[in-house]
Design a protein around this motif. Structure first.
Motif, PDB file in Angstrom:
ATOM      1  N   HIS A  70       1.236  -1.151  -0.365  1.00 41.96           N
ATOM      2  CA  HIS A  70       0.113  -0.212   0.111  1.00 41.96           C
ATOM      3  C   HIS A  70       0.910   1.173   0.474  1.00 41.96           C
ATOM      4  O   HIS A  70       2.051   1.044   0.197  1.00 41.96           O
ATOM      5  CB  HIS A  70      -0.815  -0.246   1.358  1.00 41.96           C
ATOM      6  N   ASP A  74       5.927   4.243   5.272  1.00 39.09           N
ATOM      7  CA  ASP A  74       6.614   3.581   5.434  1.00 39.09           C
ATOM      8  C   ASP A  74       6.258   2.083   5.270  1.00 39.09           C
ATOM      9  O   ASP A  74       6.887   0.933   5.304  1.00 39.09           O
ATOM     10  CB  ASP A  74       5.865   3.581   7.422  1.00 39.09           C
ATOM     11  N   HIS A  75       5.938   2.446   3.876  1.00 38.29           N
ATOM     12  CA  HIS A  75       6.176   0.915   3.485  1.00 38.29           C
ATOM     13  C   HIS A  75       6.654   1.461   1.529  1.00 38.29           C
ATOM     14  O   HIS A  75       7.827   0.881   0.961  1.00 38.29           O
ATOM     15  CB  HIS A  75       5.206   0.034   2.969  1.00 38.29           C
ATOM     16  N   HIS A 157      -7.224  -0.276   5.849  1.00 39.10           N
ATOM     17  CA  HIS A 157      -5.642   0.711   6.320  1.00 39.10           C
ATOM     18  C   HIS A 157      -5.591   1.514   5.024  1.00 39.10           C
ATOM     19  O   HIS A 157      -4.877   2.578   4.997  1.00 39.10           O
ATOM     20  CB  HIS A 157      -4.923  -0.522   6.162  1.00 39.10           C
ATOM     21  N   ASP A 176      -0.621  -4.269   6.787  1.00 38.29           N
ATOM     22  CA  ASP A 176      -0.739  -3.514   7.839  1.00 38.29           C
ATOM     23  C   ASP A 176      -2.346  -5.004   7.667  1.00 38.29           C
ATOM     24  O   ASP A 176      -3.052  -3.620   9.404  1.00 38.29           O
ATOM     25  CB  ASP A 176      -0.839  -2.017   6.750  1.00 38.29           C
ATOM     26  N   HIS A 217       5.026  -5.106  10.038  1.00 40.86           N
ATOM     27  CA  HIS A 217       4.930  -4.801  11.466  1.00 40.86           C
ATOM     28  C   HIS A 217       4.853  -5.735  11.949  1.00 40.86           C
ATOM     29  O   HIS A 217       4.183  -6.396  12.947  1.00 40.86           O
ATOM     30  CB  HIS A 217       3.901  -3.488  11.379  1.00 40.86           C
TER      31      HIS A 217
END
Ligand SMILES: [Zn+2]
Length: 239
Positions: A70, A74-75, A157, A176, A217
């Motif tokens: 996605h 942080d990706h 998400h 996520d 995560h």
């Protein structure tokens, strides 16, 4: 003690701990040596992804596919760097593709105060360097990666959030949809586009078949992960 640059999950699959175990990327390698990278961590993670590649004995020129679960910073943060280093563009779900291409996150869930604040804050500018996109994946598509990688659309998400099932090694990458940070838990509500939808679609993961659950995560689960995820979902039914 030096931290591991890669953690092997299956014969052709590795996890890349990009921010310790809190933020992960993944490598899948085909029998012919072609490499697929999944998720590129935060802005500073790009060089770590490239270093992980060297650890498994692959070269940047072996990378033929780049995937994102996605379009969150942080990706996708390290994605532009990896695209430059490999000369490749990204595949992600249609509903997140435009966001990745703009370098902006999809909207946050405005039913939560923090979501409204973060949303207003981040609308003002870019969240990450824009990502080149070459293919938009769809739900149920089996990507020709390491014997087949099934796309499971788990929106909520973000609109185009996906989980990925590698049927050959019986390995699920949850994305996520569910975190494994000090135990199984939901992603942070206010960072979801629609938290209730996140909860609803996560239930799809209880119906799949796998022996290893890998998380974007948190560390992987190798001991009856499907049962652990089903138990978690049963305790947290969708509305
Ligand atoms: Zn994330």
């Amino acid at each position: 003690m030096a931290r591991a640059l890669v953690v092997q999950l299956a014969p052709n699959v590795w996890r890349i701990p990009l921010v310790r175990d809190f933020v992960n990327g993944f490598i899948l390698r085909d029998d012919d040596g072609q490499v697929t990278l999944v998720d590129m961590g935060v802005k500073s993670s790009g060089p770590k992804v490239m270093a992980a590649l060297a650890v498994i004995g692959s070269a940047p020129s072996d990378v033929t596919r780049l995937l994102l679960t996605h379009a969150h910073p942080d990706h996708a943060g390290g994605a532009a760097h990896v695209a430059r280093e490999t000369g490749r563009a990204f595949t992600l779900h249609h509903d997140d593709a435009a966001y990745a291409n703009e370098g902006s996150s999809p909207p946050r869930d405005r039913s939560f105060l923090l979501g409204r604040l973060v949303d207003r804050f981040s609308r003002a500018g870019r969240d990450f360097e824009p990502v080149p996109v070459e293919h938009e994946m769809t739900d149920g598509e089996v990507l020709p990666i390491a014997g087949g990688l099934r796309v499971v659309h788990t929106p909520g998400h973000s609109p185009g959030h996906v989980s990925l099932l590698h049927e050959d090694s019986r390995l699920l990458i949850t994305g996520d949809a569910i975190f494994n940070v000090r135990g199984l838990r939901w992603p942070v509500k206010s960072f979801c586009t629609d938290f209730r939808m996140t909860q609803r679609t996560a239930h799809l993961l209880g119906d799949l078949d796998y022996d290893v659950a890998a998380f974007t995560h948190g560390p992987e689960l190798r001991d009856r992960p499907r049962e652990a995820i089903r138990t978690f979902l049963a305790r947290h039914p969708a509305d």
